[in-house]
Design a protein around this motif. Structure first.
Motif, PDB file in Angstrom:
ATOM      1  N   UNK A 104      12.200   0.230  23.756  1.00 41.68           N
ATOM      2  CA  UNK A 104      11.011  -0.168  24.281  1.00 41.68           C
ATOM      3  C   UNK A 104      10.782  -1.081  25.984  1.00 41.68           C
ATOM      4  N   UNK A 105      10.500  -1.262  26.732  1.00 41.90           N
ATOM      5  CA  UNK A 105      10.224  -2.371  27.537  1.00 41.90           C
ATOM      6  C   UNK A 105      10.215  -3.811  27.231  1.00 41.90           C
ATOM      7  N   UNK A 106       9.033  -3.766  26.404  1.00 39.16           N
ATOM      8  CA  UNK A 106       8.512  -5.342  25.725  1.00 39.16           C
ATOM      9  C   UNK A 106       9.810  -5.824  24.439  1.00 39.16           C
ATOM     10  N   UNK A 107      10.192  -4.694  24.125  1.00 43.57           N
ATOM     11  CA  UNK A 107      11.117  -5.511  23.157  1.00 43.57           C
ATOM     12  C   UNK A 107      12.330  -5.460  23.626  1.00 43.57           C
ATOM     13  N   UNK A 108      12.904  -4.741  24.991  1.00 44.59           N
ATOM     14  CA  UNK A 108      14.277  -4.944  25.349  1.00 44.59           C
ATOM     15  C   UNK A 108      13.957  -6.581  26.548  1.00 44.59           C
ATOM     16  N   UNK A 109      12.435  -6.648  27.072  1.00 44.97           N
ATOM     17  CA  UNK A 109      12.289  -7.944  27.586  1.00 44.97           C
ATOM     18  C   UNK A 109      13.135  -8.774  26.797  1.00 44.97           C
ATOM     19  N   UNK A 130      25.557  -7.918  35.609  1.00 47.79           N
ATOM     20  CA  UNK A 130      23.898  -7.086  35.047  1.00 47.79           C
ATOM     21  C   UNK A 130      24.619  -7.271  33.577  1.00 47.79           C
ATOM     22  N   UNK A 131      23.035  -7.641  33.044  1.00 44.51           N
ATOM     23  CA  UNK A 131      22.731  -7.705  31.379  1.00 44.51           C
ATOM     24  C   UNK A 131      22.489  -6.586  30.807  1.00 44.51           C
ATOM     25  N   UNK A 132      23.348  -6.286  29.920  1.00 41.20           N
ATOM     26  CA  UNK A 132      23.192  -4.877  29.230  1.00 41.20           C
ATOM     27  C   UNK A 132      22.713  -5.011  27.991  1.00 41.20           C
ATOM     28  N   UNK A 133      21.767  -3.657  27.175  1.00 46.27           N
ATOM     29  CA  UNK A 133      21.578  -3.299  26.023  1.00 46.27           C
ATOM     30  C   UNK A 133      22.642  -3.080  25.330  1.00 46.27           C
ATOM     31  N   UNK A 134      23.094  -1.651  24.775  1.00 46.10           N
ATOM     32  CA  UNK A 134      23.206  -0.990  24.299  1.00 46.10           C
ATOM     33  C   UNK A 134      22.336   0.467  24.206  1.00 46.10           C
ATOM     34  N   UNK A 135      23.349   1.360  24.457  1.00 44.40           N
ATOM     35  CA  UNK A 135      22.762   3.000  24.872  1.00 44.40           C
ATOM     36  C   UNK A 135      21.548   2.669  23.473  1.00 44.40           C
ATOM     37  N   UNK A 136      23.170   3.190  22.422  1.00 44.96           N
ATOM     38  CA  UNK A 136      21.859   3.096  20.958  1.00 44.96           C
ATOM     39  C   UNK A 136      21.945   2.032  20.471  1.00 44.96           C
ATOM     40  N   UNK A 161      18.702 -13.892  24.679  1.00 44.94           N
ATOM     41  CA  UNK A 161      19.744 -13.720  24.559  1.00 44.94           C
ATOM     42  C   UNK A 161      21.011 -12.353  23.189  1.00 44.94           C
ATOM     43  N   UNK A 162      20.236 -11.414  23.237  1.00 45.92           N
ATOM     44  CA  UNK A 162      21.070 -10.406  22.939  1.00 45.92           C
ATOM     45  C   UNK A 162      21.090  -9.523  23.707  1.00 45.92           C
ATOM     46  N   UNK A 163      21.226  -9.523  24.321  1.00 43.91           N
ATOM     47  CA  UNK A 163      22.063  -8.529  26.155  1.00 43.91           C
ATOM     48  C   UNK A 163      23.773  -9.576  26.288  1.00 43.91           C
TER      49      UNK A 163
END
Length: 115
Positions: free
Chosen positions: A49-54, A38-44, A60-62
């Motif tokens: 927001x979904x746009x910022x997550x995308x 998976x491509x992850x992002x920190x929970x904290x 490449x920040x995941x």
């Protein structure tokens, strides 16, 4: 299909909170039954927001994590039966994860797959 947490999972939560997952059996959804990368992002620290997550994913920040995805709300609800204080930590610090549409990825090393 379920996974059983057998070791402290990786993540941004404090160690004592992550330790409370050990021993829990958590359900996998039919679409996410198999182990995968998976491509992850920190929970904290990850964007909410979904746009910022995308944008984070595309820029490449995941990070890569191999494991199993579990509905975050379901997981924390089950954790509450075992450790109300650990569940309260998740509810206080990550309410954006607990609306029923987001997932925690438990790394392969921390869990075993159970039928």
């Amino acid at each position: 299909m379920n996974i059983k947490i057998v070791r402290r999972p990786a993540g941004e939560a404090p160690e004592w909170v992550r330790d409370e997952w050990i021993g829990l059996s958590l359900p996998l959804t039919s679409k996410r039954e198999r182990e995968r990368e998976w491509r992850g992002l920190g929970v904290l620290t990850g964007p909410r927001g979904w746009i910022l997550q995308l944008w984070a994913l595309l820029s490449g920040k995941s990070f890569k994590v191999k494991g199993y995805a579990v509905n975050a709300k379901t997981a924390v609800d089950q954790l509450a039966d075992r450790s109300p204080s650990a569940a309260a930590w998740w509810r206080e610090h990550t309410p954006h994860m607990l609306r029923g549409r987001r997932y925690f990825v438990f790394d392969t090393a921390s869990c075993e797959r159970k039928p």
